[in-house]
Design a protein around this motif. Structure first.
Motif, PDB file in Angstrom:
ATOM      1  N   TYR A 113      39.586  30.016  48.599  1.00 41.97           N
ATOM      2  CA  TYR A 113      38.348  29.820  47.848  1.00 41.97           C
ATOM      3  C   TYR A 113      37.286  29.146  48.714  1.00 41.97           C
ATOM      4  O   TYR A 113      36.136  29.593  48.778  1.00 41.97           O
ATOM      5  CB  TYR A 113      38.625  28.969  46.601  1.00 41.97           C
ATOM      6  CG  TYR A 113      37.385  28.330  46.013  1.00 41.97           C
ATOM      7  CD1 TYR A 113      36.593  29.017  45.099  1.00 41.97           C
ATOM      8  CD2 TYR A 113      36.987  27.042  46.383  1.00 41.97           C
ATOM      9  CE1 TYR A 113      35.438  28.444  44.565  1.00 41.97           C
ATOM     10  CE2 TYR A 113      35.853  26.466  45.855  1.00 41.97           C
ATOM     11  CZ  TYR A 113      35.078  27.164  44.956  1.00 41.97           C
ATOM     12  OH  TYR A 113      33.939  26.607  44.448  1.00 41.97           O
ATOM     13  N   ARG A 265      36.284  36.979  46.180  1.00 41.04           N
ATOM     14  CA  ARG A 265      35.716  36.061  45.185  1.00 41.04           C
ATOM     15  C   ARG A 265      36.017  36.541  43.774  1.00 41.04           C
ATOM     16  O   ARG A 265      36.377  35.744  42.897  1.00 41.04           O
ATOM     17  CB  ARG A 265      34.200  35.919  45.405  1.00 41.04           C
ATOM     18  CG  ARG A 265      33.814  34.995  46.540  1.00 41.04           C
ATOM     19  CD  ARG A 265      32.322  34.683  46.502  1.00 41.04           C
ATOM     20  NE  ARG A 265      31.518  35.785  46.978  1.00 41.04           N
ATOM     21  CZ  ARG A 265      31.033  35.895  48.211  1.00 41.04           C
ATOM     22  NH1 ARG A 265      31.299  34.956  49.115  1.00 41.04           N
ATOM     23  NH2 ARG A 265      30.279  36.926  48.560  1.00 41.04           N
ATOM     24  N   ARG A 266      35.869  37.826  43.534  1.00 41.04           N
ATOM     25  CA  ARG A 266      36.155  38.374  42.201  1.00 41.04           C
ATOM     26  C   ARG A 266      37.625  38.217  41.843  1.00 41.04           C
ATOM     27  O   ARG A 266      37.965  37.869  40.703  1.00 41.04           O
ATOM     28  CB  ARG A 266      35.742  39.849  42.133  1.00 41.04           C
ATOM     29  CG  ARG A 266      34.235  40.070  42.043  1.00 41.04           C
ATOM     30  CD  ARG A 266      33.915  41.507  41.695  1.00 41.04           C
ATOM     31  NE  ARG A 266      34.229  42.410  42.799  1.00 41.04           N
ATOM     32  CZ  ARG A 266      33.371  42.750  43.753  1.00 41.04           C
ATOM     33  NH1 ARG A 266      32.144  42.253  43.738  1.00 41.04           N
ATOM     34  NH2 ARG A 266      33.718  43.568  44.714  1.00 41.04           N
ATOM     35  N   ASP A 269      38.422  34.601  41.006  1.00 40.39           N
ATOM     36  CA  ASP A 269      37.912  34.283  39.682  1.00 40.39           C
ATOM     37  C   ASP A 269      38.852  34.818  38.608  1.00 40.39           C
ATOM     38  O   ASP A 269      39.129  34.155  37.601  1.00 40.39           O
ATOM     39  CB  ASP A 269      36.511  34.879  39.525  1.00 40.39           C
ATOM     40  CG  ASP A 269      35.815  34.389  38.265  1.00 40.39           C
ATOM     41  OD1 ASP A 269      36.201  33.325  37.745  1.00 40.39           O
ATOM     42  OD2 ASP A 269      34.881  35.070  37.803  1.00 40.39           O
ATOM     43  N   PHE A 274      38.765  29.271  40.867  1.00 36.45           N
ATOM     44  CA  PHE A 274      37.344  29.355  41.167  1.00 36.45           C
ATOM     45  C   PHE A 274      36.636  28.095  40.687  1.00 36.45           C
ATOM     46  O   PHE A 274      37.276  27.102  40.336  1.00 36.45           O
ATOM     47  CB  PHE A 274      36.739  30.621  40.524  1.00 36.45           C
ATOM     48  CG  PHE A 274      35.693  31.273  41.387  1.00 36.45           C
ATOM     49  CD1 PHE A 274      36.023  31.788  42.631  1.00 36.45           C
ATOM     50  CD2 PHE A 274      34.382  31.346  40.981  1.00 36.45           C
ATOM     51  CE1 PHE A 274      35.067  32.385  43.440  1.00 36.45           C
ATOM     52  CE2 PHE A 274      33.419  31.936  41.773  1.00 36.45           C
ATOM     53  CZ  PHE A 274      33.755  32.467  43.009  1.00 36.45           C
ATOM     54  N   TRP A 288      30.093  27.901  38.393  1.00 37.18           N
ATOM     55  CA  TRP A 288      30.729  29.121  37.895  1.00 37.18           C
ATOM     56  C   TRP A 288      29.703  30.017  37.201  1.00 37.18           C
ATOM     57  O   TRP A 288      29.693  31.238  37.407  1.00 37.18           O
ATOM     58  CB  TRP A 288      31.847  28.732  36.935  1.00 37.18           C
ATOM     59  CG  TRP A 288      32.476  29.892  36.225  1.00 37.18           C
ATOM     60  CD1 TRP A 288      33.310  30.826  36.758  1.00 37.18           C
ATOM     61  CD2 TRP A 288      32.296  30.237  34.845  1.00 37.18           C
ATOM     62  NE1 TRP A 288      33.673  31.727  35.788  1.00 37.18           N
ATOM     63  CE2 TRP A 288      33.063  31.398  34.608  1.00 37.18           C
ATOM     64  CE3 TRP A 288      31.582  29.676  33.793  1.00 37.18           C
ATOM     65  CZ2 TRP A 288      33.139  32.009  33.367  1.00 37.18           C
ATOM     66  CZ3 TRP A 288      31.651  30.281  32.554  1.00 37.18           C
ATOM     67  CH2 TRP A 288      32.418  31.425  32.349  1.00 37.18           C
ATOM     68  N   ARG A 292      28.698  33.813  38.178  1.00 39.11           N
ATOM     69  CA  ARG A 292      28.888  34.914  37.244  1.00 39.11           C
ATOM     70  C   ARG A 292      27.574  35.619  36.880  1.00 39.11           C
ATOM     71  O   ARG A 292      27.523  36.854  36.830  1.00 39.11           O
ATOM     72  CB  ARG A 292      29.532  34.392  35.963  1.00 39.11           C
ATOM     73  CG  ARG A 292      31.041  34.283  36.003  1.00 39.11           C
ATOM     74  CD  ARG A 292      31.691  35.659  36.072  1.00 39.11           C
ATOM     75  NE  ARG A 292      33.128  35.584  35.933  1.00 39.11           N
ATOM     76  CZ  ARG A 292      33.786  35.683  34.780  1.00 39.11           C
ATOM     77  NH1 ARG A 292      33.102  35.828  33.654  1.00 39.11           N
ATOM     78  NH2 ARG A 292      35.092  35.633  34.740  1.00 39.11           N
TER      79      ARG A 292
END
Length: 300
Positions: A113, A265-266, A269, A274, A288, A292
């Motif tokens: 991360y 990253r996705r 999450d 995350f 966050w 998003r």
């Protein structure tokens, strides 16, 4: 440094951590800028070049003085005062004070991360690769200091084979023994009392050094002074030479290609590793939401 691995996907990273790393205890550190880009593996205090002109003694005095001042201000900001300089320095590190501690984690996904959360760019504006570093030197652990301080285990006396004591047992109540003159029993020591006089519990135990007196790098698992440290599985590396980079033989590098950052990253999450989980406070929620809604154009 070992030959680096180059990662192009989330799954490839998991496979590398699971199958390619050497056996033994491992600690991970994610960096948006790799060593090759000039971000060396050294503590935050070691990044201030003007301190290099100071002598070792001057730098040592500076570190101690800064910690003393910081500790004096802790009284009005924390509910529980640190018990040792190690705890005080950990709190200082947590709040952004430059120290000889380096942040690491026992969780490889947390390190990932920190490596991909923000994609850095070079001087020409081109995105650059990031990296996860694995500490493989197995440094001395802070808990080992306490293991050495444990008192020696004494064998339990075997009453069946011990010579009978000349003490009647009444003396502890102030009553002389029935078969002895007054005062005879007072000069006789029981085995337990003799042992206590021979040595104290901590006699000969090595003293736990303060962070500025270590003789080698030390891994320190600090108390969970904040929800962030617990969520991030944080550990700290106290560096013997904070103004020098870690030696190449102490670590290996996992390069994370910049073109894989978005997808990783996705995936992080999706797996709950995350902002909101690693920063369990309003800062984490804001980061966050920023990711998003504004950075990935996703949905809530």
């Amino acid at each position: 440094m070992s030959t680096p691995f180059e990662i192009a996907s989330f799954e490839e990273y998991l496979q590398t951590v699971r199958n390619e790393l050497p056996e033994g205890r491992k600690y991970f550190r994610g960096q948006t800028k790799p060593v090759a880009a000039g971000y060396e593996l050294k503590p935050s205090i070691g990044r201030y070049e003007h301190l290099r002109s100071k002598s070792f003694r001057e730098r040592d005095e500076l570190e101690r003085e800064v910690l003393d001042v910081f500790s004096n201000h802790l009284v009005t900001h924390v509910q529980h005062l640190p018990r040792t300089d190690w705890e005080a320095l950990a709190i200082a590190q947590h709040h952004g004070l430059p120290t000889r501690f380096m942040d690491w984690t026992t969780n490889p996904l947390v390190a990932l991360y920190f490596a991909v959360r923000e994609t850095k760019k070079d001087d020409n504006g081109a995105p650059i690769d990031s990296a996860v570093y694995v500490l493989i030197s197995d440094p001395y652990r802070f808990s080992d200091f306490h293991c050495k301080r444990q008192p020696a285990v004494r064998p339990v006396k075997d009453l069946a084979t011990e010579t009978a004591s000349t003490v009647s047992g009444y003396e502890e109540f102030g009553v002389p023994g029935l078969d002895h003159e007054d005062g005879d029993a007072a000069t006789t020591l029981s085995p337990a009392t003799a042992d206590e006089e021979e040595t104290s519990e901590d006699e000969g135990s090595p003293r736990v050094p303060v962070p500025f007196e270590i003789t080698e790098n030390v891994i320190y698992h600090p108390p969970h002074i904040s929800p962030r440290m617990r969520a991030q599985d944080s550990v700290l590396l106290a560096c013997l030479k904070p103004f020098e980079s870690l030696e190449d033989r102490d670590w290996l590098e996992i390069v994370i290609r910049q073109d894989a950052h978005d997808d990783i990253r996705r995936r992080l999450d999706q797996y709950g590793v995350f902002d909101r989980q690693l920063f369990p406070d309003l800062d984490g929620v804001a980061k966050w939401l920023r990711y998003r809604v504004f950075e990935s154009e996703g949905t809530l």
